[in-house]
Scaffold this motif. Structure first.
Motif, PDB file in Angstrom:
ATOM      1  N   LYS A 160       0.822  -1.203   0.000  1.00 19.54           N
ATOM      2  CA  LYS A 160       0.000   0.000   0.000  1.00 19.54           C
ATOM      3  C   LYS A 160       0.861   1.261   0.000  1.00 19.54           C
ATOM      4  N   PRO A 161       0.548   2.223  -0.912  1.00 17.21           N
ATOM      5  CA  PRO A 161       1.380   3.425  -1.030  1.00 17.21           C
ATOM      6  C   PRO A 161       1.433   4.288   0.218  1.00 17.21           C
ATOM      7  N   ASN A 162       0.396   4.264   1.051  1.00 14.06           N
ATOM      8  CA  ASN A 162       0.346   5.187   2.173  1.00 14.06           C
ATOM      9  C   ASN A 162       0.535   4.514   3.528  1.00 14.06           C
ATOM     10  N   ASP A 163       1.268   3.398   3.549  1.00 15.58           N
ATOM     11  CA  ASP A 163       1.502   2.708   4.812  1.00 15.58           C
ATOM     12  C   ASP A 163       2.368   3.505   5.783  1.00 15.58           C
ATOM     13  N   ALA A 164       3.087   4.522   5.276  1.00 17.27           N
ATOM     14  CA  ALA A 164       3.917   5.348   6.169  1.00 17.27           C
ATOM     15  C   ALA A 164       3.075   6.086   7.193  1.00 17.27           C
ATOM     16  N   LEU A 165       1.748   6.140   6.973  1.00 17.36           N
ATOM     17  CA  LEU A 165       0.842   6.800   7.912  1.00 17.36           C
ATOM     18  C   LEU A 165       0.922   6.154   9.291  1.00 17.36           C
ATOM     19  N   LYS A 166       1.405   4.930   9.359  1.00 25.50           N
ATOM     20  CA  LYS A 166       1.462   4.228  10.635  1.00 25.50           C
ATOM     21  C   LYS A 166       2.565   4.770  11.546  1.00 25.50           C
ATOM     22  N   GLY A 167       3.541   5.465  10.988  1.00 29.22           N
ATOM     23  CA  GLY A 167       4.636   6.011  11.783  1.00 29.22           C
ATOM     24  C   GLY A 167       4.662   7.524  11.712  1.00 29.22           C
ATOM     25  N   GLU A 168       5.847   8.101  11.985  1.00 26.85           N
ATOM     26  CA  GLU A 168       6.010   9.547  11.835  1.00 26.85           C
ATOM     27  C   GLU A 168       6.237   9.840  10.357  1.00 26.85           C
ATOM     28  N   PHE A 169       5.379  10.659   9.780  1.00 27.23           N
ATOM     29  CA  PHE A 169       5.387  10.829   8.339  1.00 27.23           C
ATOM     30  C   PHE A 169       5.411  12.307   7.959  1.00 27.23           C
ATOM     31  N   TRP A 170       5.705  12.546   6.678  1.00 25.35           N
ATOM     32  CA  TRP A 170       5.531  13.870   6.089  1.00 25.35           C
ATOM     33  C   TRP A 170       4.702  13.722   4.824  1.00 25.35           C
ATOM     34  N   GLY A 172       3.506  14.926   0.963  1.00 23.70           N
ATOM     35  CA  GLY A 172       3.999  15.542  -0.260  1.00 23.70           C
ATOM     36  C   GLY A 172       3.444  16.945  -0.434  1.00 23.70           C
ATOM     37  N   GLY A 173       4.264  17.827  -1.010  1.00 24.37           N
ATOM     38  CA  GLY A 173       3.923  19.246  -1.065  1.00 24.37           C
ATOM     39  C   GLY A 173       2.994  19.652  -2.183  1.00 24.37           C
ATOM     40  N   MET A 174       2.384  18.699  -2.885  1.00 26.64           N
ATOM     41  CA  MET A 174       1.479  19.069  -3.977  1.00 26.64           C
ATOM     42  C   MET A 174       0.214  19.767  -3.483  1.00 26.64           C
ATOM     43  N   CYS A 175      -0.160  19.520  -2.225  1.00 24.95           N
ATOM     44  CA  CYS A 175      -1.344  20.157  -1.648  1.00 24.95           C
ATOM     45  C   CYS A 175      -1.229  20.112  -0.128  1.00 24.95           C
ATOM     46  N   LEU A 176      -0.919  21.238   0.473  1.00 24.02           N
ATOM     47  CA  LEU A 176      -0.755  21.329   1.924  1.00 24.02           C
ATOM     48  C   LEU A 176      -1.632  22.456   2.455  1.00 24.02           C
ATOM     49  N   PHE A 177      -2.425  22.137   3.463  1.00 20.74           N
ATOM     50  CA  PHE A 177      -3.334  23.111   4.082  1.00 20.74           C
ATOM     51  C   PHE A 177      -2.851  23.329   5.518  1.00 20.74           C
ATOM     52  N   LEU A 178      -2.475  24.555   5.852  1.00 23.85           N
ATOM     53  CA  LEU A 178      -1.846  24.793   7.148  1.00 23.85           C
ATOM     54  C   LEU A 178      -2.308  26.090   7.774  1.00 23.85           C
ATOM     55  N   ARG A 179      -2.090  26.162   9.075  1.00 20.60           N
ATOM     56  CA  ARG A 179      -2.418  27.377   9.805  1.00 20.60           C
ATOM     57  C   ARG A 179      -1.373  28.462   9.533  1.00 20.60           C
ATOM     58  N   PRO A 191      15.317  28.219   1.910  1.00 18.27           N
ATOM     59  CA  PRO A 191      15.616  28.543   0.510  1.00 18.27           C
ATOM     60  C   PRO A 191      16.803  27.785  -0.063  1.00 18.27           C
ATOM     61  N   ASP A 192      17.595  27.115   0.770  1.00 21.77           N
ATOM     62  CA  ASP A 192      18.693  26.296   0.246  1.00 21.77           C
ATOM     63  C   ASP A 192      18.168  25.107  -0.560  1.00 21.77           C
ATOM     64  N   PHE A 193      16.896  24.715  -0.310  1.00 17.86           N
ATOM     65  CA  PHE A 193      16.277  23.637  -1.090  1.00 17.86           C
ATOM     66  C   PHE A 193      15.602  24.290  -2.295  1.00 17.86           C
ATOM     67  N   PHE A 194      16.295  24.291  -3.437  1.00 21.47           N
ATOM     68  CA  PHE A 194      15.773  24.988  -4.607  1.00 21.47           C
ATOM     69  C   PHE A 194      14.555  24.283  -5.184  1.00 21.47           C
ATOM     70  N   PHE A 195      14.626  22.977  -5.298  1.00 18.44           N
ATOM     71  CA  PHE A 195      13.554  22.213  -5.927  1.00 18.44           C
ATOM     72  C   PHE A 195      13.653  20.780  -5.421  1.00 18.44           C
ATOM     73  N   TYR A 196      12.605  20.301  -4.789  1.00 21.41           N
ATOM     74  CA  TYR A 196      12.521  19.014  -4.104  1.00 21.41           C
ATOM     75  C   TYR A 196      13.051  19.126  -2.667  1.00 21.41           C
ATOM     76  N   GLY A 197      12.364  18.447  -1.763  1.00 26.96           N
ATOM     77  CA  GLY A 197      12.844  18.295  -0.401  1.00 26.96           C
ATOM     78  C   GLY A 197      12.459  19.400   0.555  1.00 26.96           C
ATOM     79  N   GLU A 198      12.037  20.546   0.018  1.00 26.05           N
ATOM     80  CA  GLU A 198      11.676  21.647   0.908  1.00 26.05           C
ATOM     81  C   GLU A 198      10.457  21.296   1.760  1.00 26.05           C
ATOM     82  N   ASP A 199       9.538  20.494   1.223  1.00 26.93           N
ATOM     83  CA  ASP A 199       8.359  20.096   1.980  1.00 26.93           C
ATOM     84  C   ASP A 199       8.725  19.139   3.110  1.00 26.93           C
TER      85      ASP A 199
END
Length: 312
Positions: A160-170, A172-179, A191-199
């Motif tokens: 299953k692609p989302n099995d990481a939900l069982k542990g401490e997870f992050w 993907g930055g395609m859609c993030l809703f935050l306070r 800003p040192d993360f130009f593209f990829y990994g910043e999320d």
């Protein structure tokens, strides 16, 4: 909307030569946002197409930041978050399209769960299949396992692609809703993360500050993947691997960084030997040779920030 009344949500989209996707994203938002008060920020990273002309003509309500050079994903989002007025921020890729009610559901979830700092939706591929959006944090150990092939085997067996939900997870930055207070408390993307990994880095910092991250399966978003990076395969591949290097050094220090680089060097040397042997047999792969050669050279260097060596 009166300037004195802050919207509930500030939606932030980054564009870089993705005119058609950006217009489709804006059309989707116009169709699905309903009565939820919002503003939309579009940060354009010096696109060579006519993205901004089309947006200004067809979506005059969109607030635009017109960068004169490519600032990268994280820095461009920071520019908009600094100006945004909403109580919540929705960071949305230009190739991501929320379903009807998806943003409303994330908003209502956050309103009902004040202990949660960030939430992400269920992400689907264009064909409706589940896309991996929940990930384990990068570490020297799991990356070494990945390069050796053991991690991919374990993931295949796990299924299953989302099995990481069982542990401490992050998420993907395609859609993030935050306070908004995430930005106010810990700042934006590094800003040192130009593209990829910043999320991943941002959410690692949230976890360090005991901020809670949640996944909302009832909210759905389609993500086509690769909208901004697909045209430059070698460059974006190098960005990905050098992002890993930067992340490991930042969060695991000298010992973790040195261990990680040793694993990368052995992996690259093995791959280069393999692809050179294939070339002798008349089956060259110039892309693989260039990629692994670059990573090997820079892995053996003293620089901790290999992304700076990649032309933007």
């Amino acid at each position: 909307m009166s300037d004195s009344i802050a919207p509930a949500v500030s939606i932030i989209i980054i564009s870089y030569n993705t005119r058609d996707l950006t217009l489709r994203c804006l059309k989707t938002l116009r169709d699905v946002m309903g009565n939820l008060s919002h503003e939309i920020w579009l940060v354009d990273n010096d696109s060579a197409d006519d993205t901004l002309e089309r947006v200004r003509a067809e979506y005059p309500e969109v607030l635009i930041i017109d960068n004169k050079e490519n600032q990268g994903f994280g820095r461009a989002n920071n520019q908009a978050m600094e100006r945004a007025r909403g109580r919540y921020f929705l960071l949305l890729n230009s190739d991501a399209f929320p379903f009807e009610g998806a943003v409303q559901k994330m908003f209502e979830f956050m309103e009902s769960n004040p202990d949660v700092s960030l939430v992400g939706p269920r992400v689907l591929n264009g064909d409706g299949s589940l896309q991996r959006s929940i990930n384990e944090f990068y570490s020297p150990l799991n990356q070494i396992l990945d390069y050796s092939g053991w991690k991919r085997l374990a993931e295949k067996l796990r299924g299953k692609p989302n099995d990481a939900l069982k542990g401490e997870f992050w998420l993907g930055g395609m859609c993030l809703f935050l306070r908004r207070d995430v930005w106010e408390k810990i700042g934006g993307f590094d800003p040192d993360f130009f593209f990829y990994g910043e999320d991943c880095d941002w959410q690692k910092r949230m976890r360090t500050q005991k901020m809670k991250i949640a996944y909302l399966d009832e909210s759905h978003v389609t993500h086509l993947q690769g909208g901004s990076g697909a045209a430059k395969r070698l460059r974006t591949t190098l960005w990905y691997y050098t992002m890993l290097d930067l992340f490991i050094w930042k969060h695991y220090g000298f010992a973790g960084g040195a261990l990680y680089r040793a694993a990368v060097a052995m992996w690259c040397a093995r791959k280069l030997a393999f692809f050179h042997a294939r070339a002798v047999l008349g089956k060259p792969n110039d892309f693989a040779v260039k990629m692994h050669g670059f990573l090997l050279r820079h892995t053996l260097s003293t620089s901790k920030k290999m992304q700076r060596a990649i032309p933007k």
